[in-house]
Scaffold this active site. Structure first.
Site, PDB file in Angstrom:
ATOM      1  N   THR A  12     -30.907  26.092 106.271  1.00 52.32           N
ATOM      2  CA  THR A  12     -30.836  25.482 104.941  1.00 52.32           C
ATOM      3  C   THR A  12     -31.939  24.444 104.733  1.00 52.32           C
ATOM      4  O   THR A  12     -32.404  23.822 105.710  1.00 52.32           O
ATOM      5  CB  THR A  12     -29.459  24.790 104.774  1.00 52.32           C
ATOM      6  N   ASP A  13     -32.312  24.235 103.486  1.00 52.59           N
ATOM      7  CA  ASP A  13     -33.270  23.161 103.165  1.00 52.59           C
ATOM      8  C   ASP A  13     -32.674  21.787 103.478  1.00 52.59           C
ATOM      9  O   ASP A  13     -33.405  20.803 103.582  1.00 52.59           O
ATOM     10  CB  ASP A  13     -33.717  23.230 101.689  1.00 52.59           C
ATOM     11  N   GLU A  14     -31.341  21.720 103.636  1.00 52.98           N
ATOM     12  CA  GLU A  14     -30.693  20.415 103.826  1.00 52.98           C
ATOM     13  C   GLU A  14     -31.035  19.779 105.178  1.00 52.98           C
ATOM     14  O   GLU A  14     -30.821  18.586 105.372  1.00 52.98           O
ATOM     15  CB  GLU A  14     -29.178  20.538 103.638  1.00 52.98           C
ATOM     16  N   HIS A  46     -24.730  11.271  99.137  1.00 49.20           N
ATOM     17  CA  HIS A  46     -25.224  12.398  98.336  1.00 49.20           C
ATOM     18  C   HIS A  46     -26.762  12.462  98.329  1.00 49.20           C
ATOM     19  O   HIS A  46     -27.419  11.569  97.795  1.00 49.20           O
ATOM     20  CB  HIS A  46     -24.702  12.202  96.899  1.00 49.20           C
ATOM     21  N   GLY A 101     -24.099  36.630 102.735  1.00 45.28           N
ATOM     22  CA  GLY A 101     -24.061  37.691 103.746  1.00 45.28           C
ATOM     23  C   GLY A 101     -23.677  39.026 103.142  1.00 45.28           C
ATOM     24  O   GLY A 101     -24.275  40.063 103.477  1.00 45.28           O
ATOM     25  N   TYR A 153     -22.527  18.617 107.687  1.00 48.39           N
ATOM     26  CA  TYR A 153     -22.976  20.007 107.523  1.00 48.39           C
ATOM     27  C   TYR A 153     -24.447  20.151 107.925  1.00 48.39           C
ATOM     28  O   TYR A 153     -24.797  20.955 108.787  1.00 48.39           O
ATOM     29  CB  TYR A 153     -22.774  20.476 106.070  1.00 48.39           C
ATOM     30  N   LYS A 169     -26.367  22.162 111.076  1.00 48.80           N
ATOM     31  CA  LYS A 169     -27.392  23.207 110.910  1.00 48.80           C
ATOM     32  C   LYS A 169     -28.682  22.809 111.640  1.00 48.80           C
ATOM     33  O   LYS A 169     -29.345  23.652 112.235  1.00 48.80           O
ATOM     34  CB  LYS A 169     -27.668  23.460 109.424  1.00 48.80           C
TER      35      LYS A 169
HETATM   36  P1  TYD Z   1     -23.102  22.211  96.081  1.00 47.74           P
HETATM   37  O1  TYD Z   1     -22.949  23.462  95.275  1.00 47.74           O
HETATM   38  O2  TYD Z   1     -21.917  21.703  96.834  1.00 47.74           O
HETATM   39  O3  TYD Z   1     -24.340  22.455  97.056  1.00 47.74           O
HETATM   40  P2  TYD Z   1     -25.138  21.399  98.021  1.00 47.74           P
HETATM   41  O4  TYD Z   1     -24.332  20.178  98.176  1.00 47.74           O
HETATM   42  O5  TYD Z   1     -25.234  22.179  99.287  1.00 47.74           O
HETATM   43  O6  TYD Z   1     -26.460  21.179  97.349  1.00 47.74           O
HETATM   44  O7  TYD Z   1     -23.610  21.046  95.137  1.00 47.74           O
HETATM   45  C1  TYD Z   1     -24.789  21.184  94.379  1.00 47.74           C
HETATM   46  C2  TYD Z   1     -24.997  19.898  93.626  1.00 47.74           C
HETATM   47  O8  TYD Z   1     -23.949  19.752  92.663  1.00 47.74           O
HETATM   48  C3  TYD Z   1     -24.918  18.689  94.513  1.00 47.74           C
HETATM   49  O9  TYD Z   1     -25.882  17.718  94.085  1.00 47.74           O
HETATM   50  C4  TYD Z   1     -23.529  18.141  94.306  1.00 47.74           C
HETATM   51  C5  TYD Z   1     -23.219  18.534  92.878  1.00 47.74           C
HETATM   52  N1  TYD Z   1     -21.789  18.824  92.609  1.00 47.74           N
HETATM   53  C6  TYD Z   1     -21.147  18.213  91.524  1.00 47.74           C
HETATM   54  O10 TYD Z   1     -21.738  17.405  90.763  1.00 47.74           O
HETATM   55  N2  TYD Z   1     -19.822  18.508  91.313  1.00 47.74           N
HETATM   56  C7  TYD Z   1     -19.137  19.375  92.118  1.00 47.74           C
HETATM   57  O11 TYD Z   1     -17.920  19.577  91.888  1.00 47.74           O
HETATM   58  C8  TYD Z   1     -19.811  19.995  93.210  1.00 47.74           C
HETATM   59  C9  TYD Z   1     -19.092  20.954  94.126  1.00 47.74           C
HETATM   60  C10 TYD Z   1     -21.145  19.698  93.416  1.00 47.74           C
END
Ligand code: TYD
Length: 328
Positions: A114-116, A264, A2, A138, A142
């Protein structure tokens, strides 16, 4: 995200004024907008989007032409520990804004999503028509907000637009997301907590390219439509980690393998043709963007160091265990 958009609009559109309506929760930080604080076209109100009266007053006082909703709880790991905060801000907060839209003359409401919402893709890309399969509190929040927004479009003709961003990174990024967390840990001489086998794939987009895309959709997008914003650059967390280790002159011994995130998502990938047809393409390659980001964190230790103390340390200890992340 933002704050970058605000800086972008103020510099690219000299005729525009911006009201920043922000609750300033843990990831909000006025320092991110210090460079525009004295700009006469920048205004700030500290309030919550869940506060209907405050939202109404801000709209009455400022009379905006458009509203862009960046307000959200965004960190998946936090949503696993505290889903309620996500439902409140991401769903109920969006509802408050939609109701305020109905009672106003605001001509466009652009919602940052988000793409999620599409969940994990084993292969291929998600277009805007792809079914929603959110998997975390999360992404479910969304997705719920998006359904509500489209319901307002169909029922009340509320003038809405939605964008789906892939993983953003860049300057001023709160050091809980993987890129700023890993960079700052490495700068502090700590290890980086890599989840599971590190094979999860994310599509990385430099935040300034995201701001340019949002600006374009806001001005040129068709109402009632959603637009994907992705760079097309998809890499595993292991590849990302290796790049960061290289940039910061560290070796594999700086990686700490930690327990995987529950549920995950393995892979996100967006098809962004619709946006490219509007005339956008990313201007930063992943290589350039990462270099820019690492340089920024090296130069701005005074910005991120305080963020990694106090409450953050408690969060970090809960997340990775007391000893994880200590000196390599
Ligand atoms: P993140 O930055 O939390 O974004 P999102 O979950 O929205 O994609 O995480 C990006 C990727 O990195 C995700 O596959 C989880 C991984 N990750 C780690 O391996 N270690 C960490 O400490 C974090 C925060 C994320």
């Amino acid at each position: 995200m933002g704050s970058d958009f605000i800086r972008f609009v103020l510099s690219e559109h000299p005729e525009d004024e911006v009201l920043n309506y922000d609750k300033l929760t843990y990831a909000g930080n006025l320092a991110n907008l210090a460079s525009v604080a004295d700009n006469s076209r920048y205004h700030f109100v500290q309030a919550d989007i869940c506060d209907a009266l405050a939202v109404k007053k801000a709209i009455q006082d400022f009379q905006p032409d458009v509203i862009v909703n960046y307000a959200a709880e965004t960190h998946v790991d936090r949503s696993i520990h505290d889903p309620e905060a996500f439902l409140r801000t991401d769903v109920m907060g969006t509802h408050v804004l939609l109701e305020a839209m109905r009672a106003s003359k605001v001509s466009r409401f652009l919602h940052i999503s988000t793409d999620e919402v599409f969940g994990s893709l084993a292969e291929g890309e998600a277009s805007e028509e792809y079914p929603f399969r959110p998997t975390s509190p999360y992404s479910a929040s969304k997705a719920a907000a998006e359904h509500l927004i489209m319901a307002y479009w169909h029922t009340y003709e509320t003038p809405v637009l939605i964008t789906h961003a892939t993983n953003n990174y860049g300057w001023h990024h709160y050091p809980e997301k993987v890129i700023p967390l890993f960079i700052t840990n490495l700068l502090e001489g700590k290890k980086v907590p890599l989840y599971g086998d590190g094979k999860n794939v994310r599509e990385w987009l430099f935040v300034r390219d995201h701001s340019r895309a949002v600006d374009l959709v806001l001005r040129k997008g068709d109402l009632g439509q959603s637009y994907n914003i992705g760079s097309g650059e998809r890499i595993t967390n292991l590849e990302l980690t290796s790049e960061l280790l290289k940039q910061l002159g560290k070796g594999e011994e700086s990686i700490e393998r930690v327990k995987d995130r529950p549920g995950h998502d393995l892979r996100y990938a967006l098809n962004s043709e619709k946006l490219r047809n509007l005339g956008w393409k990313p201007s930063y390659t992943f290589q350039d963007g990462i270099q820019e980001t690492v340089e920024w964190y090296k130069k701005n230790e005074a910005w991120w160091r305080p963020l990694k103390s106090g409450e953050y340390q408690e969060y970090y200890a809960k997340q990775y265990g007391d000893t994880k992340g200590d000196s390599a």
